[in-house]
Design a protein around this motif. Structure first.
Motif, PDB file in Angstrom:
ATOM      1  N   SER A 106     -23.151 -22.050  24.739  1.00  0.00           N
ATOM      2  CA  SER A 106     -22.211 -23.083  24.316  1.00  0.00           C
ATOM      3  C   SER A 106     -22.208 -23.200  22.805  1.00  0.00           C
ATOM      4  O   SER A 106     -23.270 -23.228  22.189  1.00  0.00           O
ATOM      5  CB  SER A 106     -22.642 -24.422  24.949  1.00  0.00           C
ATOM      6  OG  SER A 106     -21.699 -25.424  24.711  1.00  0.00           O
ATOM      7  N   ARG A 107     -21.015 -23.255  22.218  1.00  0.00           N
ATOM      8  CA  ARG A 107     -20.926 -23.371  20.765  1.00  0.00           C
ATOM      9  C   ARG A 107     -20.737 -24.824  20.347  1.00  0.00           C
ATOM     10  O   ARG A 107     -21.411 -25.307  19.469  1.00  0.00           O
ATOM     11  CB  ARG A 107     -19.773 -22.494  20.261  1.00  0.00           C
ATOM     12  CG  ARG A 107     -19.583 -22.516  18.770  1.00  0.00           C
ATOM     13  CD  ARG A 107     -18.515 -21.490  18.358  1.00  0.00           C
ATOM     14  NE  ARG A 107     -18.013 -21.807  17.042  1.00  0.00           N
ATOM     15  CZ  ARG A 107     -16.988 -22.618  16.806  1.00  0.00           C
ATOM     16  NH1 ARG A 107     -16.345 -23.198  17.797  1.00  0.00           N
ATOM     17  NH2 ARG A 107     -16.599 -22.845  15.560  1.00  0.00           N
ATOM     18  N   THR A 108     -19.815 -25.526  21.011  1.00  0.00           N
ATOM     19  CA  THR A 108     -19.541 -26.908  20.608  1.00  0.00           C
ATOM     20  C   THR A 108     -19.945 -27.935  21.673  1.00  0.00           C
ATOM     21  O   THR A 108     -19.617 -29.114  21.549  1.00  0.00           O
ATOM     22  CB  THR A 108     -18.039 -27.104  20.256  1.00  0.00           C
ATOM     23  OG1 THR A 108     -17.247 -26.839  21.415  1.00  0.00           O
ATOM     24  CG2 THR A 108     -17.610 -26.190  19.121  1.00  0.00           C
TER      25      THR A 108
ATOM     26  N   ASN B  29     -19.279 -28.048  25.161  1.00  0.00           N
ATOM     27  CA  ASN B  29     -18.547 -28.210  26.431  1.00  0.00           C
ATOM     28  C   ASN B  29     -19.273 -27.545  27.598  1.00  0.00           C
ATOM     29  O   ASN B  29     -19.495 -28.156  28.649  1.00  0.00           O
ATOM     30  CB  ASN B  29     -17.142 -27.600  26.329  1.00  0.00           C
ATOM     31  CG  ASN B  29     -16.276 -28.296  25.298  1.00  0.00           C
ATOM     32  OD1 ASN B  29     -16.464 -29.471  25.014  1.00  0.00           O
ATOM     33  ND2 ASN B  29     -15.343 -27.566  24.722  1.00  0.00           N
ATOM     34  N   THR B  30     -19.641 -26.303  27.412  1.00  0.00           N
ATOM     35  CA  THR B  30     -20.284 -25.551  28.503  1.00  0.00           C
ATOM     36  C   THR B  30     -21.689 -26.101  28.763  1.00  0.00           C
ATOM     37  O   THR B  30     -22.143 -26.135  29.905  1.00  0.00           O
ATOM     38  CB  THR B  30     -20.317 -24.046  28.157  1.00  0.00           C
ATOM     39  OG1 THR B  30     -19.034 -23.663  27.662  1.00  0.00           O
ATOM     40  CG2 THR B  30     -20.656 -23.198  29.375  1.00  0.00           C
TER      41      THR B  30
ATOM     42  N   ILE C  72     -15.253 -19.277  26.592  1.00  0.00           N
ATOM     43  CA  ILE C  72     -14.380 -18.111  26.458  1.00  0.00           C
ATOM     44  C   ILE C  72     -14.071 -17.857  24.985  1.00  0.00           C
ATOM     45  O   ILE C  72     -13.549 -18.725  24.282  1.00  0.00           O
ATOM     46  CB  ILE C  72     -13.074 -18.310  27.264  1.00  0.00           C
ATOM     47  CG1 ILE C  72     -13.381 -18.428  28.762  1.00  0.00           C
ATOM     48  CG2 ILE C  72     -12.110 -17.143  27.005  1.00  0.00           C
ATOM     49  CD1 ILE C  72     -14.063 -17.233  29.390  1.00  0.00           C
TER      50      ILE C  72
ATOM     51  N   THR D 184     -16.128 -22.600  30.368  1.00  0.00           N
ATOM     52  CA  THR D 184     -15.048 -23.457  29.874  1.00  0.00           C
ATOM     53  C   THR D 184     -14.154 -22.652  28.942  1.00  0.00           C
ATOM     54  O   THR D 184     -14.603 -21.739  28.254  1.00  0.00           O
ATOM     55  CB  THR D 184     -15.572 -24.703  29.130  1.00  0.00           C
ATOM     56  OG1 THR D 184     -16.188 -24.309  27.899  1.00  0.00           O
ATOM     57  CG2 THR D 184     -16.568 -25.486  29.969  1.00  0.00           C
TER      58      THR D 184
ATOM     59  N   HIS E  32      -4.093 -16.215  32.053  1.00  0.00           N
ATOM     60  CA  HIS E  32      -5.113 -15.943  31.027  1.00  0.00           C
ATOM     61  C   HIS E  32      -6.521 -16.206  31.589  1.00  0.00           C
ATOM     62  O   HIS E  32      -7.433 -15.400  31.416  1.00  0.00           O
ATOM     63  CB  HIS E  32      -4.837 -16.813  29.797  1.00  0.00           C
ATOM     64  CG  HIS E  32      -5.887 -16.719  28.734  1.00  0.00           C
ATOM     65  ND1 HIS E  32      -6.142 -15.552  28.034  1.00  0.00           N
ATOM     66  CD2 HIS E  32      -6.766 -17.636  28.247  1.00  0.00           C
ATOM     67  CE1 HIS E  32      -7.108 -15.767  27.163  1.00  0.00           C
ATOM     68  NE2 HIS E  32      -7.517 -17.014  27.274  1.00  0.00           N
TER      69      HIS E  32
ATOM     70  N   ALA F  31     -12.485 -28.901  25.475  1.00  0.00           N
ATOM     71  CA  ALA F  31     -11.825 -29.265  24.212  1.00  0.00           C
ATOM     72  C   ALA F  31     -11.954 -28.137  23.191  1.00  0.00           C
ATOM     73  O   ALA F  31     -12.993 -27.487  23.096  1.00  0.00           O
ATOM     74  CB  ALA F  31     -12.462 -30.535  23.671  1.00  0.00           C
TER      75      ALA F  31
HETATM   76  C1  LIG Z   1     -13.461 -18.244  18.234  1.00  0.00           C
HETATM   77  C2  LIG Z   1     -12.913 -18.899  19.484  1.00  0.00           C
HETATM   78  C3  LIG Z   1     -12.196 -18.144  20.389  1.00  0.00           C
HETATM   79  C4  LIG Z   1     -11.668 -18.729  21.553  1.00  0.00           C
HETATM   80  N1  LIG Z   1     -10.963 -17.959  22.420  1.00  0.00           N
HETATM   81  C5  LIG Z   1     -10.395 -18.533  23.510  1.00  0.00           C
HETATM   82  C6  LIG Z   1      -9.604 -17.754  24.406  1.00  0.00           C
HETATM   83  O1  LIG Z   1      -9.427 -16.545  24.270  1.00  0.00           O
HETATM   84  N2  LIG Z   1      -9.037 -18.399  25.455  1.00  0.00           N
HETATM   85  C7  LIG Z   1      -9.192 -19.728  25.691  1.00  0.00           C
HETATM   86  O2  LIG Z   1      -8.631 -20.231  26.661  1.00  0.00           O
HETATM   87  N3  LIG Z   1      -9.974 -20.488  24.873  1.00  0.00           N
HETATM   88  C8  LIG Z   1     -10.567 -19.925  23.793  1.00  0.00           C
HETATM   89  N4  LIG Z   1     -11.354 -20.693  22.962  1.00  0.00           N
HETATM   90  C9  LIG Z   1     -11.626 -22.095  23.316  1.00  0.00           C
HETATM   91  C10 LIG Z   1     -13.037 -22.295  23.894  1.00  0.00           C
HETATM   92  O3  LIG Z   1     -13.332 -21.328  24.883  1.00  0.00           O
HETATM   93  C11 LIG Z   1     -13.198 -23.694  24.519  1.00  0.00           C
HETATM   94  O4  LIG Z   1     -12.910 -24.694  23.571  1.00  0.00           O
HETATM   95  C12 LIG Z   1     -14.585 -23.888  25.115  1.00  0.00           C
HETATM   96  O5  LIG Z   1     -14.589 -25.050  25.920  1.00  0.00           O
HETATM   97  C13 LIG Z   1     -15.691 -24.019  24.070  1.00  0.00           C
HETATM   98  O6  LIG Z   1     -16.915 -24.206  24.753  1.00  0.00           O
HETATM   99  P1  LIG Z   1     -18.262 -24.727  24.060  1.00  0.00           P
HETATM  100  O7  LIG Z   1     -18.027 -26.159  23.600  1.00  0.00           O
HETATM  101  O8  LIG Z   1     -19.282 -24.649  25.135  1.00  0.00           O
HETATM  102  O9  LIG Z   1     -18.566 -23.843  22.896  1.00  0.00           O
HETATM  103  C14 LIG Z   1     -11.882 -20.119  21.803  1.00  0.00           C
HETATM  104  C15 LIG Z   1     -12.626 -20.877  20.889  1.00  0.00           C
HETATM  105  C16 LIG Z   1     -13.136 -20.289  19.738  1.00  0.00           C
HETATM  106  C17 LIG Z   1     -13.940 -21.131  18.791  1.00  0.00           C
END
Ligand SMILES: Cc1cc2nc3c(=O)[nH]c(=O)nc-3n(C[C@H](O)[C@H](O)[C@H](O)COP(=O)(O)O)c2cc1C
Length: 166
Positions: free
Chosen positions: A11-13, A15-16, A52, A78, A87, A114
């Protein structure tokens, strides 16, 4: 008796990670970041979670997924797009393809998460012909994602995991 289950997430932000914590609690499982999987039991069934990144698992999850052999895995994650979109379907197919064939994928689900506001700011500066350009349609999509993952998303992932692991 059912196998021991362990929840892993990347998870980066956050959500996951939120989904992972809810899932682990519901399953009575331990929960680990992909950054430290040293305590993941050898024979346990795994719930592997990713965010993703450009249509597939992010680099951290990808590396972990590619290291797995002979596991029973439930996949969750997520994404910013709608989970019932083409997609999202492609993302799941792309992630499934990362697994060594010795693993058994029991099921897979993606829920919305988000989008990082910093990323949205970046989209605003993109040329209009870019797929991520800040159009009204895209803005509505980002706004729809902003409240996720929510209670309903948690419930969906938990139900899908329980069914797959049964
Ligand atoms: C660099 C980057 C690439 C992403 N690519 C996609 C994508 O290809 N398709 C999509 O639906 N969301 C994409 N996202 C949105 C994230 O997958 C989504 O916000 C996710 O919930 C982030 O999860 P986290 O909070 O666990 O990091 C992307 C986000 C970032 C920052």
């Amino acid at each position: 008796m059912a196998n021991e289950v362990t929840v892993i997430y990347s998870s980066r932000t956050g959500n996951t990670e939120k989904v992972a914590k809810q899932l682990a609690e519901a399953l009575g499982a331990t929960c680990h970041s992909v950054k430290d999987t040293s305590a993941v039991p050898e024979g346990a069934d795994l719930c592997v979670g990713t965010w993703i990144d450009r249509g597939t698992a992010d680099a951290g999850a990808k590396k972990y997924i590619e290291s797995l052999r002979g596991r029973r895995v439930f996949l969750y994650g997520t994404l910013g797009a709608e989970p019932d979109s083409e997609h999202a379907e492609k993302c799941i197919a792309n992630i499934r393809a990362l697994f060594d064939p010795s693993n058994e994928i029991l099921g897979a689900i993606l829920v919305q998460g988000a989008i990082d506001p910093m990323l949205i700011e970046m989209f605003k500066s993109m040329p209009k012909d870019n797929v991520h350009a800040f159009t009204e349609e895209n803005a509505a999509r980002y706004a729809a994602a902003a409240s996720h993952p929510d209670e309903n998303d948690f419930a969906q992932v938990i139900a899908a995991a329980k069914e797959a692991l049964a």
